[in-house]
Design an enzyme around this catalytic site. Structure first.
Site, PDB file in Angstrom:
ATOM      1  N   ASP A 196      -2.857   7.345   0.893  1.00 41.48           N
ATOM      2  CA  ASP A 196      -2.360   7.021  -0.451  1.00 41.48           C
ATOM      3  C   ASP A 196      -1.885   5.574  -0.527  1.00 41.48           C
ATOM      4  O   ASP A 196      -1.404   5.024   0.472  1.00 41.48           O
ATOM      5  CB  ASP A 196      -1.213   7.990  -0.801  1.00 41.48           C
ATOM      6  CG  ASP A 196      -0.882   7.987  -2.278  1.00 41.48           C
ATOM      7  OD1 ASP A 196      -1.767   7.642  -3.098  1.00 41.48           O
ATOM      8  OD2 ASP A 196       0.265   8.330  -2.626  1.00 41.48           O
ATOM      9  N   ASN A 227      -7.697  14.386  -8.893  1.00 41.30           N
ATOM     10  CA  ASN A 227      -8.079  12.989  -9.124  1.00 41.30           C
ATOM     11  C   ASN A 227      -9.199  12.831 -10.155  1.00 41.30           C
ATOM     12  O   ASN A 227      -9.455  11.727 -10.635  1.00 41.30           O
ATOM     13  CB  ASN A 227      -8.487  12.300  -7.805  1.00 41.30           C
ATOM     14  CG  ASN A 227      -7.339  12.036  -6.863  1.00 41.30           C
ATOM     15  OD1 ASN A 227      -7.499  12.065  -5.648  1.00 41.30           O
ATOM     16  ND2 ASN A 227      -6.151  11.765  -7.393  1.00 41.30           N
TER      17      ASN A 227
HETATM   18  C1  IPE Z   1      -5.220   6.946  -2.781  1.00 42.68           C
HETATM   19  O1  IPE Z   1      -4.687   5.860  -3.442  1.00 42.68           O
HETATM   20  C2  IPE Z   1      -6.682   7.155  -3.066  1.00 42.68           C
HETATM   21  C3  IPE Z   1      -6.950   8.271  -3.970  1.00 42.68           C
HETATM   22  C4  IPE Z   1      -6.056   9.087  -4.446  1.00 42.68           C
HETATM   23  C5  IPE Z   1      -8.321   8.473  -4.365  1.00 42.68           C
HETATM   24  P1  IPE Z   1      -4.223   5.930  -4.946  1.00 42.68           P
HETATM   25  O2  IPE Z   1      -5.381   5.584  -5.817  1.00 42.68           O
HETATM   26  O3  IPE Z   1      -3.546   7.198  -5.279  1.00 42.68           O
HETATM   27  O4  IPE Z   1      -3.178   4.734  -4.956  1.00 42.68           O
HETATM   28  P2  IPE Z   1      -1.766   4.706  -5.674  1.00 42.68           P
HETATM   29  O5  IPE Z   1      -1.005   5.887  -5.190  1.00 42.68           O
HETATM   30  O6  IPE Z   1      -2.019   4.755  -7.143  1.00 42.68           O
HETATM   31  O7  IPE Z   1      -1.174   3.416  -5.224  1.00 42.68           O
HETATM   32  C1  IPE Z   2      -3.232  12.375  -3.111  1.00 39.50           C
HETATM   33  O1  IPE Z   2      -2.846  11.180  -3.683  1.00 39.50           O
HETATM   34  C2  IPE Z   2      -4.722  12.441  -3.009  1.00 39.50           C
HETATM   35  C3  IPE Z   2      -5.334  11.494  -2.096  1.00 39.50           C
HETATM   36  C4  IPE Z   2      -4.719  10.614  -1.347  1.00 39.50           C
HETATM   37  C5  IPE Z   2      -6.756  11.585  -2.011  1.00 39.50           C
HETATM   38  P1  IPE Z   2      -2.501  11.092  -5.232  1.00 39.50           P
HETATM   39  O2  IPE Z   2      -2.121   9.666  -5.476  1.00 39.50           O
HETATM   40  O3  IPE Z   2      -3.596  11.644  -6.049  1.00 39.50           O
HETATM   41  O4  IPE Z   2      -1.248  12.066  -5.342  1.00 39.50           O
HETATM   42  P2  IPE Z   2      -0.031  12.067  -6.363  1.00 39.50           P
HETATM   43  O5  IPE Z   2      -0.609  11.983  -7.739  1.00 39.50           O
HETATM   44  O6  IPE Z   2       0.807  10.858  -6.049  1.00 39.50           O
HETATM   45  O7  IPE Z   2       0.692  13.337  -6.064  1.00 39.50           O
HETATM   46 MG    MG Z   3      -1.627   7.839  -5.149  1.00 43.64          MG
END
Ligand code: IPE
Ligand code: IPE
Ligand code: MG
Length: 230
Positions: free
Chosen positions: A8, A56
């Site tokens: 994340d 997502n």
């Molecule tokens: C993790 O990074 C990747 C996915 C969830 C696909 P994020 O896209 O959630 O990055 P933040 O949490 O918004 O910084």
């Molecule tokens: C969890 O991250 C999913 C992945 C890293 C693929 P998210 O960024 O989607 O999770 P939340 O929304 O912070 O819980």
């Molecule tokens: Mg995230």
């Protein structure tokens, strides 16, 4: 040892730099290679990476498209390396919502790396632990003989994992949040948890080693009075 990572923080890594979120995903994809290498060297048997949750899909279409493209690219470039290093690749999660071309890449990577025995790399795409549990429960409902072990087996099937992956020993989440976000809820029943503020694109071999060292210092008891070293 089974290590699972919630990767994340890509979006924040990018916006901190005035870049679009997809730029963060590109950097995030680059970070994966070093972690896989370190895991192999450290003797990790199973590495499960959370790449895209079922939730997502609610993100903007352009970001989703960029991510799906990166998954295909990752499989294309890494499969050969994984075969060379005897790493078996599996993608877990739903498959019916992936594009035809990504689905083909997934199947090709799994086929090409099927004999890998040094480490099992599982990438969770369109994954929801609750969805897997519901699917497994539906199948279990038809069975008279029902046990935790049997349910675990059904859960692996529900994940499309043609492979038993067992319980998670160490769960790492980067990016500062302290939650599971629907990731391996059943398998993490006794997992040791390691949370770090480090954003995923910055998570390198040293950060990963720190998490493994943290785990090695843990005492696991599984509800008993006997301590097992992590
Ligand atoms: C993790 O990074 C990747 C996915 C969830 C696909 P994020 O896209 O959630 O990055 P933040 O949490 O918004 O910084
Ligand atoms: C969890 O991250 C999913 C992945 C890293 C693929 P998210 O960024 O989607 O999770 P939340 O929304 O912070 O819980
Ligand atoms: Mg995230």
């Amino acid at each position: 040892m089974h290590v699972a990572i919630i990767m994340d923080g890509n979006g924040r890594w990018a916006t901190n730099r005035g870049l679009c979120r997809s730029a963060g995903h590109i950097e995030g994809a680059k970070a994966v290679h070093a972690i896989v290498e370190t895991a192999v060297r450290a003797g990790v048997q199973i590495l499960t990476l959370y790449a895209f949750s079922a939730a997502n899909w609610a993100r903007p279409p352009a970001e989703i498209a960029a991510l799906m493209h990166l998954f295909g690219q990752y499989l294309f470039t890494e499969t050969r390396r994984c075969v060379k290093e005897s790493i078996r690749i599996n993608v877990i999660g739903r498959r019916d919502r992936l594009t035809e071309s990504l689905l083909r890449s997934v199947e090709e990577s799994e086929r090409a790396s099927a004999l890998g025995s040094r480490m099992h790399l599982r990438i969770a795409i369109d994954y929801s632990s609750r969805h897997s549990i519901v699917q497994a429960a539906q199948r279990a409902g038809r069975d008279a003989d029902f046990s935790v072990g049997h349910f675990h087996h059904l859960l692996q099937e529900a994940d499309y994992g043609t492979c038993a992956a067992g319980a998670v020993d160490l769960l790492i989440r980067t990016g500062g949040e302290k939650r599971l976000s629907d990731f391996m809820l059943w398998e993490c029943a006794y997992a040791e948890l390691h949370f770090t503020d480090c954003l995923w694109p910055d998570f390198d071999a040293q950060h990963f080693q720190n998490a493994l060292d943290d785990y090695a210092g843990r005492q696991r008891r599984f509800g008993t009075l006997t301590a097992h070293q992590g």
